[in-house]
Design a protein around this motif. Structure first.
Motif, PDB file in Angstrom:
ATOM      1  N   THR A 130       0.840  -1.201   0.000  1.00 37.07           N
ATOM      2  CA  THR A 130       0.000   0.000   0.000  1.00 37.07           C
ATOM      3  C   THR A 130       0.876   1.251   0.000  1.00 37.07           C
ATOM      4  OG1 THR A 130      -1.797  -1.142   1.133  1.00 37.07           O
ATOM      5  CG2 THR A 130      -1.793   1.260   1.255  1.00 37.07           C
ATOM      6  N   GLY A 131       1.927   1.234   0.804  1.00 33.78           N
ATOM      7  CA  GLY A 131       2.871   2.366   0.821  1.00 33.78           C
ATOM      8  C   GLY A 131       3.529   2.580  -0.535  1.00 33.78           C
ATOM      9  N   LEU A 132       3.946   1.482  -1.166  1.00 32.91           N
ATOM     10  CA  LEU A 132       4.544   1.562  -2.500  1.00 32.91           C
ATOM     11  C   LEU A 132       3.565   2.165  -3.499  1.00 32.91           C
ATOM     12  CD1 LEU A 132       6.894   0.835  -4.457  1.00 32.91           C
ATOM     13  CD2 LEU A 132       5.743  -1.378  -4.786  1.00 32.91           C
ATOM     14  N   ARG A 133       2.319   1.739  -3.423  1.00 35.06           N
ATOM     15  CA  ARG A 133       1.304   2.274  -4.341  1.00 35.06           C
ATOM     16  C   ARG A 133       1.079   3.774  -4.105  1.00 35.06           C
ATOM     17  NH1 ARG A 133      -2.343  -2.991  -4.534  1.00 35.06           N
ATOM     18  NH2 ARG A 133      -1.972  -3.487  -6.720  1.00 35.06           N
ATOM     19  N   GLN A 134       1.117   4.196  -2.844  1.00 34.86           N
ATOM     20  CA  GLN A 134       0.940   5.617  -2.542  1.00 34.86           C
ATOM     21  C   GLN A 134       2.098   6.442  -3.101  1.00 34.86           C
ATOM     22  OE1 GLN A 134      -1.770   7.041  -1.240  1.00 34.86           O
ATOM     23  NE2 GLN A 134      -2.659   5.002  -1.286  1.00 34.86           N
ATOM     24  N   ILE A 135       3.319   5.936  -2.947  1.00 37.19           N
ATOM     25  CA  ILE A 135       4.491   6.624  -3.514  1.00 37.19           C
ATOM     26  C   ILE A 135       4.359   6.717  -5.028  1.00 37.19           C
ATOM     27  CG2 ILE A 135       6.991   6.453  -3.894  1.00 37.19           C
ATOM     28  CD1 ILE A 135       7.133   5.143  -1.069  1.00 37.19           C
ATOM     29  N   ALA A 136       3.922   5.604  -5.650  1.00 37.48           N
ATOM     30  CA  ALA A 136       3.755   5.582  -7.104  1.00 37.48           C
ATOM     31  C   ALA A 136       2.728   6.617  -7.553  1.00 37.48           C
ATOM     32  CB  ALA A 136       3.337   4.189  -7.566  1.00 37.48           C
ATOM     33  N   LEU A 137       1.624   6.724  -6.799  1.00 33.94           N
ATOM     34  CA  LEU A 137       0.595   7.703  -7.151  1.00 33.94           C
ATOM     35  C   LEU A 137       1.132   9.127  -7.080  1.00 33.94           C
ATOM     36  CD1 LEU A 137      -2.681   6.343  -5.500  1.00 33.94           C
ATOM     37  CD2 LEU A 137      -2.234   6.686  -7.936  1.00 33.94           C
ATOM     38  N   LEU A 138       1.953   9.401  -6.059  1.00 34.89           N
ATOM     39  CA  LEU A 138       2.546  10.731  -5.940  1.00 34.89           C
ATOM     40  C   LEU A 138       3.463  11.041  -7.118  1.00 34.89           C
ATOM     41  CD1 LEU A 138       3.390  10.756  -2.118  1.00 34.89           C
ATOM     42  CD2 LEU A 138       1.583  12.046  -3.273  1.00 34.89           C
ATOM     43  N   GLU A 139       4.051   9.992  -7.688  1.00 37.56           N
ATOM     44  CA  GLU A 139       4.928  10.154  -8.844  1.00 37.56           C
ATOM     45  C   GLU A 139       4.160  10.086 -10.167  1.00 37.56           C
ATOM     46  OE1 GLU A 139       8.278  10.712  -8.769  1.00 37.56           O
ATOM     47  OE2 GLU A 139       8.140  10.846  -6.596  1.00 37.56           O
ATOM     48  N   GLY A 140       2.841   9.904 -10.072  1.00 35.93           N
ATOM     49  CA  GLY A 140       2.018   9.856 -11.284  1.00 35.93           C
ATOM     50  C   GLY A 140       1.913   8.480 -11.913  1.00 35.93           C
ATOM     51  N   HIS A 141       2.280   7.422 -11.177  1.00 36.84           N
ATOM     52  CA  HIS A 141       2.195   6.047 -11.687  1.00 36.84           C
ATOM     53  C   HIS A 141       1.069   5.307 -10.983  1.00 36.84           C
ATOM     54  CE1 HIS A 141       6.101   6.593 -13.593  1.00 36.84           C
ATOM     55  NE2 HIS A 141       6.588   7.001 -12.429  1.00 36.84           N
ATOM     56  N   VAL A 142       0.481   4.359 -11.697  1.00 34.44           N
ATOM     57  CA  VAL A 142      -0.522   3.476 -11.095  1.00 34.44           C
ATOM     58  C   VAL A 142       0.033   2.059 -11.157  1.00 34.44           C
ATOM     59  CG1 VAL A 142      -2.851   2.530 -11.277  1.00 34.44           C
ATOM     60  CG2 VAL A 142      -2.451   4.947 -11.755  1.00 34.44           C
ATOM     61  N   ILE A 143       0.090   1.395 -10.013  1.00 36.20           N
ATOM     62  CA  ILE A 143       0.576   0.010  -9.969  1.00 36.20           C
ATOM     63  C   ILE A 143      -0.633  -0.915 -10.012  1.00 36.20           C
ATOM     64  CG2 ILE A 143       1.834  -1.713  -8.634  1.00 36.20           C
ATOM     65  CD1 ILE A 143       3.484   0.549  -7.438  1.00 36.20           C
ATOM     66  N   ALA A 144      -0.760  -1.619 -11.110  1.00 38.79           N
ATOM     67  CA  ALA A 144      -1.893  -2.537 -11.284  1.00 38.79           C
ATOM     68  C   ALA A 144      -1.652  -3.807 -10.483  1.00 38.79           C
ATOM     69  CB  ALA A 144      -2.075  -2.867 -12.752  1.00 38.79           C
ATOM     70  N   ALA A 145      -2.741  -4.500 -10.200  1.00 34.65           N
ATOM     71  CA  ALA A 145      -2.634  -5.790  -9.499  1.00 34.65           C
ATOM     72  C   ALA A 145      -1.922  -6.785 -10.406  1.00 34.65           C
ATOM     73  CB  ALA A 145      -4.015  -6.306  -9.141  1.00 34.65           C
ATOM     74  N   SER A 146      -0.994  -7.542  -9.832  1.00 29.31           N
ATOM     75  CA  SER A 146      -0.260  -8.541 -10.604  1.00 29.31           C
ATOM     76  C   SER A 146      -0.905  -9.909 -10.441  1.00 29.31           C
ATOM     77  CB  SER A 146       1.193  -8.611 -10.124  1.00 29.31           C
ATOM     78  OG  SER A 146       1.240  -9.205  -8.831  1.00 29.31           O
ATOM     79  N   LYS A 147      -0.472 -10.857 -11.271  1.00 31.28           N
ATOM     80  CA  LYS A 147      -1.011 -12.218 -11.133  1.00 31.28           C
ATOM     81  C   LYS A 147      -0.617 -12.807  -9.780  1.00 31.28           C
ATOM     82  CE  LYS A 147       2.797 -14.729 -13.256  1.00 31.28           C
ATOM     83  NZ  LYS A 147       3.225 -15.695 -14.243  1.00 31.28           N
ATOM     84  N   TRP A 148       0.577 -12.437  -9.276  1.00 25.16           N
ATOM     85  CA  TRP A 148       0.990 -12.943  -7.960  1.00 25.16           C
ATOM     86  C   TRP A 148       0.153 -12.321  -6.852  1.00 25.16           C
ATOM     87  CZ3 TRP A 148       3.302 -17.253  -7.236  1.00 25.16           C
ATOM     88  CH2 TRP A 148       4.149 -17.766  -8.208  1.00 25.16           C
ATOM     89  N   GLY A 149      -0.279 -11.083  -7.048  1.00 26.32           N
ATOM     90  CA  GLY A 149      -1.185 -10.450  -6.091  1.00 26.32           C
ATOM     91  C   GLY A 149      -2.521 -11.173  -6.034  1.00 26.32           C
ATOM     92  N   LYS A 150      -2.991 -11.627  -7.204  1.00 31.17           N
ATOM     93  CA  LYS A 150      -4.257 -12.372  -7.250  1.00 31.17           C
ATOM     94  C   LYS A 150      -4.097 -13.750  -6.615  1.00 31.17           C
ATOM     95  CE  LYS A 150      -5.866  -9.726 -11.153  1.00 31.17           C
ATOM     96  NZ  LYS A 150      -6.071  -9.637 -12.577  1.00 31.17           N
ATOM     97  N   TRP A 151      -2.945 -14.387  -6.847  1.00 29.30           N
ATOM     98  CA  TRP A 151      -2.677 -15.680  -6.213  1.00 29.30           C
ATOM     99  C   TRP A 151      -2.576 -15.524  -4.699  1.00 29.30           C
ATOM    100  CZ3 TRP A 151      -3.185 -20.479  -7.701  1.00 29.30           C
ATOM    101  CH2 TRP A 151      -3.188 -20.784  -9.055  1.00 29.30           C
ATOM    102  N   LYS A 152      -1.973 -14.417  -4.292  1.00 27.08           N
ATOM    103  CA  LYS A 152      -1.857 -14.130  -2.859  1.00 27.08           C
ATOM    104  C   LYS A 152      -3.232 -14.067  -2.213  1.00 27.08           C
ATOM    105  CE  LYS A 152      -2.242 -10.169  -1.704  1.00 27.08           C
ATOM    106  NZ  LYS A 152      -3.313  -9.278  -1.157  1.00 27.08           N
ATOM    107  N   THR A 153      -4.126 -13.327  -2.851  1.00 21.11           N
ATOM    108  CA  THR A 153      -5.486 -13.199  -2.316  1.00 21.11           C
ATOM    109  C   THR A 153      -6.183 -14.551  -2.251  1.00 21.11           C
ATOM    110  OG1 THR A 153      -5.638 -10.949  -3.172  1.00 21.11           O
ATOM    111  CG2 THR A 153      -7.717 -12.048  -2.636  1.00 21.11           C
ATOM    112  N   ALA A 154      -6.073 -15.327  -3.320  1.00 17.78           N
ATOM    113  CA  ALA A 154      -6.737 -16.639  -3.379  1.00 17.78           C
ATOM    114  C   ALA A 154      -6.206 -17.580  -2.300  1.00 17.78           C
ATOM    115  CB  ALA A 154      -6.563 -17.264  -4.759  1.00 17.78           C
TER     116      ALA A 154
END
Length: 195
Positions: free
Chosen positions: A114-138
């Motif tokens: 979440t912190g990484l995503r917030q830093i990315a947003l401040l820099e104008g980047h959007v970090i999309a969910a990865s396949k490993w993120g989806k596997w993590k959730t599952a």
């Protein structure tokens, strides 16, 4: 407020209800079959958790299909997921069903990404969910359900699927977190000067 955001809010409101059934000391009867035992409150909590977890896909699907994607939804959806998983994991630690280290690993990874995503947003980047993120959730949801229902039906064959699933969830959680940071390390500027 649109339908997708209402579903996400419903997921947040289900969190304290799940915790009530897991932690409040009410004398619910047990179901006992040979070496397997479970209380009705655990069954109710598990069913509510399954409903809540399934709304994660539903709200996203509705938001995309009806073009209801909003900034509020982008904020609430990951928040709801983290609240649901973190609250249930802490409850399972309190109940002695999962090791505290597994809960700490999973919750720490969520804060870090979440912190990484917030830093990315401040820099104008959007970090999309990865396949490993989806596997993590599952894997996390699978492990939590197995723990909530006392390893049913694997208890009958003396196989600790709940423990195996917890370890798998922890390992994939760590890997997915590392994957996010390795693929997005350009977002973090370690040489930035303080003003």
């Amino acid at each position: 407020m649109n339908l997708a955001n209402r579903i996400t809010l419903a997921r947040i409101f289900l969190v304290p209800i799940i915790m009530f059934f897991l932690l409040v000391n009410v004398k619910f009867p047990h179901i006992r079959i040979e070496q397997f035992s479970i209380t009705y409150n655990q069954i109710i909590a598990a069913l509510i958790f399954i409903v809540a977890a399934s709304t994660d896909s539903l709200d996203g699907y509705i938001a995309r299909k009806r073009k209801l994607v909003s900034n509020l939804g982008k904020l609430l959806d990951p928040l709801a997921d983290k609240l649901l998983v973190s609250a249930v994991l802490v409850s399972l630690v309190e109940m002695g069903k999962v090791g505290a280290w597994i809960a700490i690993v999973i919750i720490s990874r969520e804060f870090a990404v979440t912190g990484l995503r917030q830093i990315a947003l401040l820099e104008g980047h959007v970090i999309a969910a990865s396949k490993w993120g989806k596997w993590k959730t599952a894997t996390q949801i699978t492990a939590i359900i197995a723990l909530l229902i006392n390893n049913f039906p694997f208890a009958f064959i003396n196989f600790r699927f709940d423990i195996v699933a917890s370890w798998v969830a922890a390992i994939i959680t760590i890997y997915s977190g590392l994957d996010y940071f390795m693929k997005n390390k350009h977002v973090i500027n370690f040489n930035e000067q303080k003003q």
